[in-house]
Design a protein around this motif. Structure first.
Motif, mmCIF file in Angstrom:
data_model
loop_
_atom_site.group_PDB
_atom_site.id
_atom_site.type_symbol
_atom_site.label_atom_id
_atom_site.label_comp_id
_atom_site.label_asym_id
_atom_site.label_seq_id
_atom_site.Cartn_x
_atom_site.Cartn_y
_atom_site.Cartn_z
ATOM 1 N N GLN A 22 23.013 -8.774 27.361
ATOM 2 C CA GLN A 22 22.296 -7.954 26.389
ATOM 3 C C GLN A 22 22.723 -6.503 26.499
ATOM 4 O O GLN A 22 22.962 -6.012 27.594
ATOM 5 C CB GLN A 22 20.802 -8.010 26.702
ATOM 6 C CG GLN A 22 20.039 -8.872 25.748
ATOM 7 C CD GLN A 22 18.562 -8.898 26.064
ATOM 8 O OE1 GLN A 22 18.117 -8.521 27.129
ATOM 9 N NE2 GLN A 22 17.789 -9.363 25.117
ATOM 10 N N PHE A 32 25.077 -15.253 28.922
ATOM 11 C CA PHE A 32 24.013 -14.397 28.402
ATOM 12 C C PHE A 32 24.317 -12.953 28.764
ATOM 13 O O PHE A 32 24.645 -12.654 29.909
ATOM 14 C CB PHE A 32 22.667 -14.786 29.015
ATOM 15 C CG PHE A 32 21.515 -13.959 28.524
ATOM 16 C CD1 PHE A 32 20.772 -14.384 27.444
ATOM 17 C CD2 PHE A 32 21.196 -12.749 29.134
ATOM 18 C CE1 PHE A 32 19.717 -13.611 26.972
ATOM 19 C CE2 PHE A 32 20.145 -11.968 28.657
ATOM 20 C CZ PHE A 32 19.409 -12.409 27.585
ATOM 21 N N ARG A 89 24.475 -14.916 23.363
ATOM 22 C CA ARG A 89 24.187 -16.148 24.090
ATOM 23 C C ARG A 89 25.222 -17.171 23.682
ATOM 24 O O ARG A 89 25.514 -17.326 22.504
ATOM 25 C CB ARG A 89 22.871 -16.725 23.595
ATOM 26 C CG ARG A 89 21.705 -16.540 24.466
ATOM 27 C CD ARG A 89 20.508 -17.114 23.702
ATOM 28 N NE ARG A 89 19.305 -16.451 24.124
ATOM 29 C CZ ARG A 89 18.682 -16.738 25.264
ATOM 30 N NH1 ARG A 89 19.154 -17.675 26.057
ATOM 31 N NH2 ARG A 89 17.587 -16.094 25.603
ATOM 32 N N THR A 147 22.010 -9.165 21.616
ATOM 33 C CA THR A 147 21.950 -10.265 22.578
ATOM 34 C C THR A 147 23.049 -11.257 22.263
ATOM 35 O O THR A 147 23.177 -11.707 21.125
ATOM 36 C CB THR A 147 20.582 -10.979 22.500
ATOM 37 O OG1 THR A 147 19.560 -9.998 22.636
ATOM 38 C CG2 THR A 147 20.435 -12.011 23.605
ATOM 39 N N GLU A 169 25.503 -21.561 30.467
ATOM 40 C CA GLU A 169 25.186 -20.688 29.353
ATOM 41 C C GLU A 169 25.582 -19.257 29.685
ATOM 42 O O GLU A 169 25.378 -18.787 30.800
ATOM 43 C CB GLU A 169 23.689 -20.757 29.059
ATOM 44 C CG GLU A 169 23.344 -20.064 27.769
ATOM 45 C CD GLU A 169 21.940 -20.371 27.276
ATOM 46 O OE1 GLU A 169 21.643 -19.990 26.142
ATOM 47 O OE2 GLU A 169 21.156 -20.957 28.028
ATOM 48 N N TYR A 208 22.624 -18.094 34.448
ATOM 49 C CA TYR A 208 23.453 -17.613 33.354
ATOM 50 C C TYR A 208 24.745 -17.044 33.886
ATOM 51 O O TYR A 208 24.783 -16.487 34.971
ATOM 52 C CB TYR A 208 22.735 -16.495 32.585
ATOM 53 C CG TYR A 208 21.570 -16.974 31.792
ATOM 54 C CD1 TYR A 208 21.770 -17.582 30.557
ATOM 55 C CD2 TYR A 208 20.276 -16.835 32.257
ATOM 56 C CE1 TYR A 208 20.700 -18.028 29.805
ATOM 57 C CE2 TYR A 208 19.194 -17.282 31.522
ATOM 58 C CZ TYR A 208 19.416 -17.881 30.291
ATOM 59 O OH TYR A 208 18.367 -18.318 29.561
#
Lengths: 129, 148
Positions: free
Chosen positions: A89, A87, A65, A63, A85, A25
């Protein structure tokens, strides 16, 4: 990265973050700032289209994404990035009114505006004579 | 043709060595996607690829207006410059500040001559895609062999 040798103020309300396997990620860079009304998060997500972005706010955990499609044609000669991707949080403070959240993705930048709940907004109290 | 440039060569080598030590994924983006600022020379992040007809450069420039990006091609060098402006910062308490603002400038020496008249660029979702068609003389030619 850049905070080597620098003392950064740990901010407990927002400092708890989930970390995923780092080599699958990309962790987007974010700005988070607070005004009297809102808490705003701005994230750099170059290459992400609206339909590939997923923002989820659940039990105080935000979150983000984002998937990236495409890429340049031809045979690679030199590469500095691979976008797969994104990512990241965040644990949000409790004083967020989750129903009043607006998100906007423009030019690869996500702006997420989270409204503070009434209890968290500063109130001026008038003094009566 | 491109000049032999010792410093560029060293820089490439240094980068390759760095990459080899730092990351296991090829060209995995390490660190933020975009930190403008003159003097770093590392931003915007780019990928360079080619096929028989053209070179393709992709650059990560999130949050810029396309008209704020300057592109020029001169003597086989592509120059990318521009500025990411700061929004209003009145009455704010910052919790995190990782996205940079400021000017950037980056030059990329292309491996072969390009036809600078036909360069095209497109900005989509914060990624700039530049197509640089190769000069006719640089394109591979198929020569058919006739049998007597």
């Amino acid at each position: 990265m850049a905070d080597k040798g620098m003392v950064t103020r740990q901010d407990t309300s927002l400092a708890r973050e989930g970390v995923r396997v780092p080599d699958t990620y990309v962790r987007p860079a974010v700005d988070i700032y607070e005004t009297e009304e809102n808490l705003t998060l701005v994230a750099d997500l170059p290459g992400v289209a609206k339909e590939d972005l997923d923002i989820n706010l659940e039990r105080g955990i935000l979150t983000i994404r984002g998937g990236v499609k495409g890429g340049a044609p031809g045979k690679a000669l030199f590469r500095e990035f691979t976008l797969g991707e994104y990512f990241r949080q965040f644990q949000l403070p409790d004083e967020i009114d989750a129903d009043k959240t607006s998100a906007e993705l423009k030019k690869g930048v996500l702006t997420l505006t989270l409204a503070k709940s009434a209890a968290a907004k500063p109130r001026r109290i008038e003094i009566k004579h | 043709m491109a000049r032999w440039d010792l410093f560029r060569e060293m820089d490439m080598l240094r980068r390759e060595v760095d990459e080899a030590f730092r990351s296991f994924g090829m060209g995995q983006l390490l660190g933020p996607a975009f930190i403008p600022g003159i003097g770093t020379g590392d931003y915007p992040r780019i990928n360079l690829s080619e096929d028989n007809d053209a070179f393709y450069v992709e650059a990560l420039v999130p949050g810029l207006e396309p008209q704020d990006i300057e592109l020029s091609v001169m003597q086989g060098t592509l120059t990318l410059s521009g500025e990411r402006k700061e929004g209003a910062t009145n009455q704010r308490t910052w919790h995190r500040r990782e996205r940079g603002t400021g000017k950037f400038l980056r030059t990329i020496e292309l491996p072969a001559a390009v036809d600078s008249e036909k360069v095209g660029a497109e900005y989509r979702n914060g990624v700039l895609a530049i197509t640089l068609p190769k000069a006719e003389a640089m394109k591979p030619k198929k020569i058919s062999v006739r049998a007597n």
